[in-house]
Design a protein around this motif. Structure first.
Motif, short mmCIF file in Angstrom:
data_model
loop_
_atom_site.label_atom_id
_atom_site.label_comp_id
_atom_site.label_asym_id
_atom_site.label_seq_id
_atom_site.Cartn_x
_atom_site.Cartn_y
_atom_site.Cartn_z
N UNK A 195 52.73 69.66 47.04
CA UNK A 195 51.36 70.03 47.38
C UNK A 195 50.72 70.94 46.33
N UNK A 196 51.51 71.90 45.82
CA UNK A 196 50.95 72.82 44.84
C UNK A 196 50.52 72.08 43.58
N UNK A 250 49.85 68.91 43.42
CA UNK A 250 48.71 68.06 43.79
C UNK A 250 47.40 68.81 43.65
N UNK A 251 47.38 70.03 44.22
CA UNK A 251 46.15 70.81 44.20
C UNK A 251 45.71 71.08 42.77
N UNK A 295 44.39 67.83 41.10
CA UNK A 295 43.09 67.45 41.64
C UNK A 295 42.01 68.38 41.09
N UNK A 296 42.34 69.68 40.99
CA UNK A 296 41.37 70.62 40.46
C UNK A 296 40.97 70.25 39.03
N UNK A 300 46.28 56.60 49.47
CA UNK A 300 46.37 56.55 50.92
C UNK A 300 45.97 57.91 51.51
N UNK A 301 45.78 58.88 50.62
CA UNK A 301 45.60 60.26 51.05
C UNK A 301 44.11 60.58 51.13
N UNK A 323 42.69 63.23 52.00
CA UNK A 323 42.37 64.55 51.47
C UNK A 323 41.98 64.46 50.00
N UNK A 336 38.29 65.07 48.43
CA UNK A 336 38.13 66.15 47.47
C UNK A 336 37.38 65.69 46.22
N UNK A 378 45.82 61.92 60.12
CA UNK A 378 46.43 62.61 58.99
C UNK A 378 46.86 64.03 59.37
N UNK A 380 47.16 67.73 59.16
CA UNK A 380 46.37 68.71 58.42
C UNK A 380 46.64 70.09 58.97
N UNK A 391 44.20 72.30 58.79
CA UNK A 391 42.91 72.66 59.33
C UNK A 391 42.15 71.40 59.65
N UNK A 392 41.19 71.53 60.53
CA UNK A 392 40.36 70.36 60.82
C UNK A 392 39.32 70.23 59.73
N UNK A 422 36.00 70.74 58.50
CA UNK A 422 35.16 71.80 59.06
C UNK A 422 33.95 71.30 59.82
N UNK A 454 51.24 71.18 56.00
CA UNK A 454 50.56 70.49 57.09
C UNK A 454 51.56 69.72 57.94
N UNK A 462 47.00 75.95 48.30
CA UNK A 462 47.06 74.56 47.81
C UNK A 462 46.71 73.59 48.92
N UNK A 483 43.05 73.93 49.71
CA UNK A 483 42.23 73.35 48.65
C UNK A 483 42.14 71.83 48.83
N UNK A 507 42.59 70.13 51.42
CA UNK A 507 41.89 69.72 52.63
C UNK A 507 40.41 70.07 52.58
#
Lengths: 298, 286, 267
Positions: free
Chosen positions: B190-191, B193-194, B197-198, B216-217, B219, B223, B261, B263, B265-266, B268, C217, C258, C261, C263
């Motif tokens: 995940x780290x 990935x972030x 993507x950034x 498939x993602x 998120x 983004x 998926x 998550x 958080x929902x 928003x 998640x 991360x 971000x 999400x």
């Protein structure tokens, strides 16, 4: 949520073709196989049915027809005792091929066992066993065999044992490499976690997954065994000279060659070349379909 | 956003694998335009045909095994009619590629730098010194710490995330106008990935790059993408601006995709989806 | 206090590696450093960390596939690395594992029914009929139709394969299930389904689960407790919900950031 229950239908249909049938089809269509396989079939049928069809026995001397040139009555001529060469070659096919096949099976079992122990055991054992194998491989096979054969009486069993003992190293090395490769797979870890014994691991997981390359080695091994057997018998170190193996026929022919009996050398020689070439072609065909790198487009 | 002349225009694309009774339509009548500097996300489960679309755009489909119909135009040029020489000139230099496995972008026996030099010298006809400057700039453009050091490394010496960013740099060094990313984050944690993507977002803005992101993602797509295409069993079920698709999905499948998926958080501002998401978690915890 | 189901006490593992290809500098990597944790029956614990943080090495040591350099792994009070192979095999009935990659975790030449009953057959002799019954029930448990009994792995999708792997692990009715990135290789939607399945099975069989993942998640959806691992050490532990809303260690915060971000939270 209906649309999501397609977890089950995810893999597209074109992935679900019957792999085995596809492989078999590719194998049978392979140009190498197309030449080699019929050749092998002809030899096998000739070896089984041939002696029944030829009107002469393999050990039936006809002193009236000594050194007969190939003709309608003796298609491939006769030898110094007037025995029909075709009958002897067909009889010899049974001897040579069964010696080769049994010896190869013996070598395969031996090689697999050695490979399993080295490939599944601890690293130090693997090192020692592979070092030993390398040492063995550095000794010329023929020398090994000749020394072994020089002691004691010659018998078919002994030839089989000697050929087997001289040719298991390749199988062992292959099996050991395959084991080391497969042992890293998750399903092996899963089997270990599931409490599988070493024996079970070897039989249900390693052997089936190594079967494809093993098949290639075994096939080519039979061809090699035919050659070793012929060489030994030619040197009078093989099966008892009373048995008409191809090597014996060839050796016998050599001593008559000066007398002009060319057919006694030519036909056994052709027979050996034809057989070994057929086996190697089939082996090449197998290798091509087994090796995924060469199997593009399948 | 109105698109005047699309950079990539796909018209009624269909791809069929196999023939006769075994024939499978992997892609059916797909049409979509990607304008300059536009980011389009193609989302779908594995087996939905989304990777086939990528292969078709890049001309990588095996013509013995598959049949293509429809049109794909890149800068108003029909790419389906390209021969292999034309493909070599376009692939990489005008259409960049980023794949799922970062190691597959690099040759394991040459360093990352050597490989970047090679492709720069080949496509851009630069001198070695110019190419090296360009390569190091490309590496620092994707946020690579100490780019001149990474230059001398082999791909396997980098972590997955770093390696994928090097692959992004390799693709971007040739300054393509379209980047095709097929599951670029699937093999990363995940780290990583972030981070990726950034930097993809940043590069896209800087270069005014058009992107087709396939994943498939949801998120990842949400983004990056301006527009989303939802693909299911070879067909586009729904398409539209990212925000409106996520906030107001028209199709049941899209709704299910959003809600299923996992998550932290929902989303928003998804009011309709929120209750569904909660229902989903309750079901899980009961 | 009774002995916990699993007790990991100060386990360490060091990998030796050559520095560079030619530099000859040796340096040792502490893959796992003095890690302790314990699981009671029915506990669902998440272990999160980046790739390379030593999570998988820890899992392989707990399950007995690798030896720790120091420390011990106690299963119901018995040290699994100090007992004989035969004993270890028997202990495997208590502890099973689901692997990351469903495409390599099944023998490609073994049919699904054989794969599912394999662990069971290692401990009990079963007739062919009993095997089929067990396999059908196991497939039902993981939500797969009985028609897949005679299928080969290549005929199944990733999600289906992972369900088969879960069925195989549960066939011996273990008390503890280790999941090493068990959903990471799957599509997001399929991940959700497998997580739901795991939760259902956990409740039905009162399983303890150690769920290893890089994805907060996914962990959040399944787990009650959380361990955060970084460079071979556990840097933070606690209740899953509280930790996620109130992370103190900067590394946990980085992981959370991360996730957030990706999400699209806090743009």
């Amino acid at each position: 949520m209906d649309a999501l229950s397609t977890d089950k239908g995810q893999v597209p249909e074109y992935f679900r073709y019957h792999q085995k049938t596809a492989l078999l089809r590719t194998f049978l269509r392979h140009p190498m196989t197309r030449v080699g396989l019929p050749g092998l079939l002809i030899i096998a049928i000739a070896a089984v049915l041939g002696p029944l069809l030829v009107p002469y026995g393999a050990d039936e001397p006809d002193l009236a027809a000594i050194f007969a040139v190939p003709s309608w009555s003796h298609w491939l001529g006769t030898d110094q005792l007037g025995r029909d060469l075709l009958a002897r070659l067909l009889e010899g096919a049974q001897v040579s091929l069964s010696v080769a096949i049994i010896a190869t099976l013996f070598a395969t079992v031996l090689g697999c066992l050695y490979g399993f122990v080295a490939g599944m055991g601890p690293v130090w054992l693997d090192r020692i066993m592979m070092q030993f194998l390398d040492t063995l491989l550095s000794i010329p096979v023929l020398l090994l065999v000749i020394v072994a054969q020089a002691f004691g009486e010659s018998s078919v069993l002994k030839v089989i044992a000697v050929i087997g003992l001289a040719s298991w190293m390749g199988t062992a090395r292959l099996m050991r490499t395959e084991c080391r490769r497969l042992m890293a797979a998750d399903y092996i870890s899963a089997a270990l976690v599931g409490g599988a014994s070493q024996f079970r691991l070897a039989i249900t997981h390693l052997l089936p997954n190594a079967a494809a390359p093993l098949l290639v080695v075994v096939t080519v091994g039979v061809g090699q065994a035919v050659l070793i057997e012929s060489t030994l018998s030619f040197l009078n170190l093989g099966v008892p000279s009373t048995l008409p193996s191809w090597g014996n026929l060839l050796g016998n022919g050599m001593s008559s060659l000066l007398g002009g009996a060319w057919w006694m050398v030519l036909f056994p020689g052709l027979m050996i070349v034809f057989t070994v070439a057929s086996i190697n072609l089939v082996g090449d065909g197998l290798r091509d379909i087994v090796d995924p790198k060469r199997r593009a487009g399948l | 956003m109105t698109v005047k002349t699309p950079l990539l225009s796909i018209n009624e694309l269909s791809v069929t694998y196999g023939s006769g009774t075994d024939a499978v339509k992997a892609v059916r009548n797909l049409s979509c335009d990607i304008g300059c500097a536009e980011v389009v996300g193609l989302v779908g489960e594995s087996g939905s045909g989304k990777s086939t679309v990528a292969q078709a755009i890049l001309g990588l489909l095996d013509s013995d095994n598959s049949a293509i119909s429809g049109r794909i135009e890149f800068s108003a040029d029909n790419v389906l009619a390209y021969d292999s020489a034309q493909w070599r000139a376009v692939r990489g230099s005008r259409i960049g590629m980023l794949f799922q496995s970062p190691e597959s972008s690099f040759n394991p026996v040459t360093t990352i730098g050597e490989q970047m030099l090679e492709s720069l010298c080949w496509h851009k006809a630069l001198s070695k010194a110019q190419a090296k400057t360009a390569a190091i700039k490309a590496l620092s453009d994707v946020g690579m710490p100490r780019p001149d050091e990474v230059f001398h490394h082999y791909a396997f010496e980098l972590s997955g995330g770093m390696c994928q960013r090097a692959a992004l740099a390799l693709a971007m060094s040739l300054q393509p106008s379209l980047l095709l990313a097929d599951e670029p984050t699937a093999s990363l944690d995940v780290v990583a990935q972030a981070e990726l993507v950034r930097w993809m977002g940043r590069v896209q803005k800087q270069r005014q790059l058009a992107m087709l992101v396939i994943s498939h993602d949801l998120n990842l797509i949400a983004r990056l993408a301006d527009r989303i295409l939802v693909m299911y069993q070879g067909e586009i079920l729904e398409q539209g601006p990212t925000r409106s698709v996520l906030e107001n999905p028209q199709h049941d499948y899209t709704r299910a995709l959003i809600n299923a998926v996992p998550r932290l958080t929902k989303y928003p501002s998804i009011s309709a989806g929120e209750s569904l998401y909660q229902a989903n978690t309750e079901e899980v915890q009961s | 206090m009774s002995t916990p189901l699993l007790n990991v006490e100060a386990v360490s593992r060091v990998y030796h590696s050559l520095g560079g290809m030619f530099s000859g500098k040796r340096h040792n990597v502490r893959a796992v450093n003095q890690v302790s944790l314990s699981l009671a029956e029915g506990d669902v614990v998440g272990l999160v960390g980046e790739s390379g943080s030593g999570k998988s090495t820890l899992a392989r040591m707990i399950i007995g596939l690798e030896q720790p350099d120091s420390g011990q792994v106690l299963l119901k009070g018995a040290n699994i690395h100090a007992c004989r192979a035969q004993q270890l095999r028997r202990m495997r009935q208590t502890m099973q594992m689901v692997f990351q990659n469903p495409y390599t975790a099944l023998n490609p030449l073994q049919r699904i029914d054989a794969a599912i009953v394999e662990p069971l057959v290692n401990f009990k002799s079963l007739s062919q009929k009993e095997r089929t019954t067990v396999a059908v029930r196991a497939l039902e448990d993981v939500g797969l139709p009985a028609r897949l009994l005679h299928a080969y792995p290549h005929q199944l999708s990733g999600g289906e394969r992972q369900r088969v792997c879960i069925a195989r692990a549960l066939s011996v009715q273990p008390k503890l299930l280790l999941c090493d990135e068990a959903v990471s290789a799957l599509d997001k939607t399929v991940q959700a389904q497998v997580l739901t399945l795991l939760r259902q099975l956990q409740q039905r069989y009162k399983l303890a689960i150690l769920f290893i993942s890089h994805d907060l998640a996914a962990v959040n959806q399944l787990c009650d407790k959380l361990l955060v691992m970084r460079q071979g050490e556990i840097v933070e532990r606690g209740n899953c919900q509280t930790l996620l809303s109130n992370a103190t260690h900067p590394y946990t915060q980085k992981l959370l950031a991360a996730n957030h971000y990706l999400e699209g939270v806090g743009q």
